[in-house]
Design a protein around this motif. Structure first.
Motif, mmCIF file in Angstrom:
data_model
loop_
_atom_site.group_PDB
_atom_site.id
_atom_site.type_symbol
_atom_site.label_atom_id
_atom_site.label_comp_id
_atom_site.label_asym_id
_atom_site.label_seq_id
_atom_site.Cartn_x
_atom_site.Cartn_y
_atom_site.Cartn_z
ATOM 1 N N UNK A 182 0.618 -1.229 -0.084
ATOM 2 C CA UNK A 182 0.050 0.291 -0.056
ATOM 3 C C UNK A 182 0.777 1.321 0.417
ATOM 4 N N UNK A 183 2.143 1.427 0.250
ATOM 5 C CA UNK A 183 2.816 2.539 0.187
ATOM 6 C C UNK A 183 4.679 1.932 0.355
ATOM 7 N N UNK A 184 5.884 2.789 0.083
ATOM 8 C CA UNK A 184 6.999 2.239 0.670
ATOM 9 C C UNK A 184 7.354 2.495 1.936
ATOM 10 N N UNK A 185 8.153 1.611 1.841
ATOM 11 C CA UNK A 185 8.779 1.213 3.106
ATOM 12 C C UNK A 185 10.704 1.109 2.483
ATOM 13 N N UNK A 186 10.905 1.520 4.327
ATOM 14 C CA UNK A 186 12.552 1.609 4.069
ATOM 15 C C UNK A 186 13.400 -0.130 3.228
ATOM 16 N N UNK A 187 12.483 -0.903 3.788
ATOM 17 C CA UNK A 187 13.529 -2.173 3.523
ATOM 18 C C UNK A 187 12.168 -3.585 3.300
ATOM 19 N N UNK A 188 12.734 -4.984 2.642
ATOM 20 C CA UNK A 188 11.514 -5.823 2.418
ATOM 21 C C UNK A 188 10.558 -5.931 3.517
ATOM 22 N N UNK A 266 -1.212 -14.433 2.915
ATOM 23 C CA UNK A 266 -0.829 -14.259 4.441
ATOM 24 C C UNK A 266 0.932 -14.856 3.522
ATOM 25 N N UNK A 267 0.315 -15.783 2.608
ATOM 26 C CA UNK A 267 1.674 -16.599 1.995
ATOM 27 C C UNK A 267 2.454 -16.240 1.220
ATOM 28 N N UNK A 268 1.887 -15.102 -0.021
ATOM 29 C CA UNK A 268 2.912 -14.155 -0.361
ATOM 30 C C UNK A 268 3.561 -13.252 -0.480
ATOM 31 N N UNK A 269 3.083 -12.591 0.967
ATOM 32 C CA UNK A 269 3.975 -12.384 1.781
ATOM 33 C C UNK A 269 4.610 -13.175 2.672
ATOM 34 N N UNK A 270 5.101 -13.994 3.335
ATOM 35 C CA UNK A 270 5.742 -14.936 4.066
ATOM 36 C C UNK A 270 7.163 -15.405 2.854
ATOM 37 N N UNK A 271 6.470 -15.250 1.697
ATOM 38 C CA UNK A 271 7.295 -15.782 0.174
ATOM 39 C C UNK A 271 7.866 -14.313 -0.079
ATOM 40 N N UNK A 272 7.898 -13.816 -0.117
ATOM 41 C CA UNK A 272 8.737 -11.786 -0.133
ATOM 42 C C UNK A 272 9.516 -11.374 0.821
ATOM 43 N N UNK A 273 9.211 -11.468 2.073
ATOM 44 C CA UNK A 273 9.874 -10.972 3.395
ATOM 45 C C UNK A 273 10.717 -12.923 3.705
ATOM 46 N N UNK A 274 10.331 -13.915 3.463
ATOM 47 C CA UNK A 274 11.508 -15.164 3.424
ATOM 48 C C UNK A 274 11.347 -15.370 5.330
ATOM 49 N N UNK A 275 12.699 -14.694 6.213
ATOM 50 C CA UNK A 275 13.230 -14.816 7.302
ATOM 51 C C UNK A 275 13.727 -13.434 7.515
ATOM 52 N N UNK A 276 13.561 -12.916 6.258
ATOM 53 C CA UNK A 276 13.693 -10.940 7.192
ATOM 54 C C UNK A 276 12.568 -10.492 8.420
ATOM 55 N N UNK A 277 13.467 -9.769 9.365
ATOM 56 C CA UNK A 277 12.842 -9.084 10.296
ATOM 57 C C UNK A 277 11.880 -8.035 10.511
ATOM 58 N N UNK A 278 10.325 -7.622 10.528
ATOM 59 C CA UNK A 278 9.927 -6.212 10.384
ATOM 60 C C UNK A 278 11.209 -5.617 10.570
ATOM 61 N N UNK A 279 10.879 -4.194 9.875
ATOM 62 C CA UNK A 279 11.890 -3.082 9.870
ATOM 63 C C UNK A 279 11.404 -2.631 10.645
ATOM 64 N N UNK A 280 9.770 -2.330 10.778
ATOM 65 C CA UNK A 280 9.445 -1.310 12.194
ATOM 66 C C UNK A 280 8.398 -2.306 12.766
ATOM 67 N N UNK A 281 7.988 -2.108 14.218
ATOM 68 C CA UNK A 281 7.388 -2.813 15.125
ATOM 69 C C UNK A 281 5.658 -2.882 14.995
#
Length: 281
Positions: A182-188, A266-281
Motif C-alpha cells: 500500500x505504500x513504500x517502506x525502507x526494507x523488504x 499471507x502466503x505471498x507475504x511470507x514468500x516475499x519477506x522470507x526470514x527477514x525481521x520486520x523493519x518496524x514494530x
C-alpha cells in the motif's frame, strides 16, 4: 480498516540509516552525477518520442532498462527454487508471469519509485498504482503512456469496481502488477499485504506470483533508493543519481494458486519477506 489506505511509518531519515551511511557519503563524483542526469533526461525524451509505441512490450522493456543504465543501476535476477536455494539468472532470462489461460497477479514489496522501472525492465505488465503516481515527473509520464490503472487509496466506493476490473483483465490473459503493502517502506518486510487485490486473482482463477525487490550499495543492503514519507521526487532522484554502485536484486518465487484472498495474501507475504525481521514494530 481501509483496504487501500496505509499510514506511512518510514520517513526520509530511513534512507540514511547506519547500514548505508558510509556508502551514501561516498557518492559518485559531480561529473558522473551530471552525466547521469543528462542520460536520464535523454532517455525520458526518447521514451516520450516513442508515443503509442511505448506500450509495446519490447519497447517498454528497452526503455525501462535504459533508465536503469542511465542511473548506473545493475539489475540481478534470481529464481527461488525452494529448500533455501536460489538460482542466479542473467538479465532478460526470467519471467514474472506464469504461462496459462489467464494473466498473472504479480505482487511485490514496495521500496521505491524505481520498483516500477525495475519490474518493467524484466517483463512489462499492466500496473495498478495510486492516483498520485500519475502526477510524478518521469515515472508518471511513462505510467500513463503504458495504460496504468490508477486508484484513489482513500476511495472505498471504488473498491468493488476496481477488483472487478482487475479480475476481467486477468481473465483476458493480461497480467497485472500490484504493490499490496500500500505504500513504500525502507526494507523488504515493510507492512502487511492488503488483501483486496488478491480477490481479483481468486475471482479470475489466476495465479499469484510473489516477487522480492532488494537494493544494495557496494554489495551491502541499502535503503538509499527508498522513496519515503512526504519526500519529493526530485530529492529521491538526486540521492539515487549520486549513489555509488547501486544494484537491485529481483527474486521470483513459486506461483500460488487456490485458496481465498486471506490465505493468498499471507502466503505471498511470507514468500516475499522470507526470514527477514520486520523493519518496524
Amino acid at each position: 480498516m481501509n483496504p487501500w489506505a496505509v499510514e506511512p511509518v518510514c520517513t526520509p531519515a530511513c534512507a540514511k540509516n547506519a547500514r548505508n551511511a558510509k556508502n551514501a557519503a561516498s557518492g559518485v563524483p559531480l561529473p558522473e552525477a551530471v552525466r547521469r542526469y543528462a542520460s536520464v533526461a535523454g532517455t525520458v525524451i526518447h521514451s516520450a518520442a516513442a508515443g503509442k509505441r511505448l506500450a509495446g512490450p519490447e519497447t517498454l522493456r528497452a526503455e525501462a532498462g535504459a533508465v536503469l543504465t542511465a542511473l548506473g543501476i545493475r539489475l540481478d535476477l534470481e529464481q527461488d527454487i525452494g529448500l533455501g536455494q536460489e538460482q542466479r539468472q542473467g538479465q532478460g532470462q526470467e519471467s514474472l508471469t506464469v504461462p496459462g489461460p489467464t494473466g498473472t497477479l504479480v505482487v511485490a514489496n514496495h521500496i521505491s519509485w524505481l520498483d516500477v522501472v525495475v519490474l518493467l525492465a524484466i517483463e512489462p505488465v499492466t500496473l495498478l498504482a495510486k492516483r498520485e503516481v500519475g502526477a510524478w515527473p518521469v515515472i508518471g509520464t511513462l505510467a500513463r503512456r503504458i495504460g496504468t490503472r490508477f486508484i484513489d487509496r482513500e476511495g472505498l466506493r471504488e473498491l468493488p469496481s476496481t477488483v472487478a476490473e482487475l479480475a476481467r483483465t486477468l481473465r483476458s490473459g493480461q497480467s497485472v502488477m500490484v504493490f499490496p503493502q500500500g505504500t513504500t517502506w525502507c526494507s523488504v518486510p515493510g507492512g502487511t499485504f492488503r488483501r483486496a487485490t488478491f480477490q481479483a486473482a481468486v475471482d479470475a482463477g489466476a495465479p499469484v506470483r510473489p516477487v522480492t525487490i532488494d537494493y544494495f550499495q557496494q554489495g551491502v543492503p541499502s535503503t538509499v533508493a527508498g522513496f519515503l514519507g512526504d519526500e519529493g521526487f526530485a530529492t529521491s532522484l538526486r540521492r539515487v543519481v549520486g549513489a555509488r554502485e547501486l544494484s537491485v536484486r529481483v527474486t521470483t518465487h513459486r506461483p500460488l494458486t487456490g485458496g481465498d484472498r486471506r490465505s493468498l495474501a499471507a502466503e505471498a507475504q511470507r514468500a516475499v519477506s522470507g526470514s527477514r525481521a520486520p523493519a518496524h514494530a
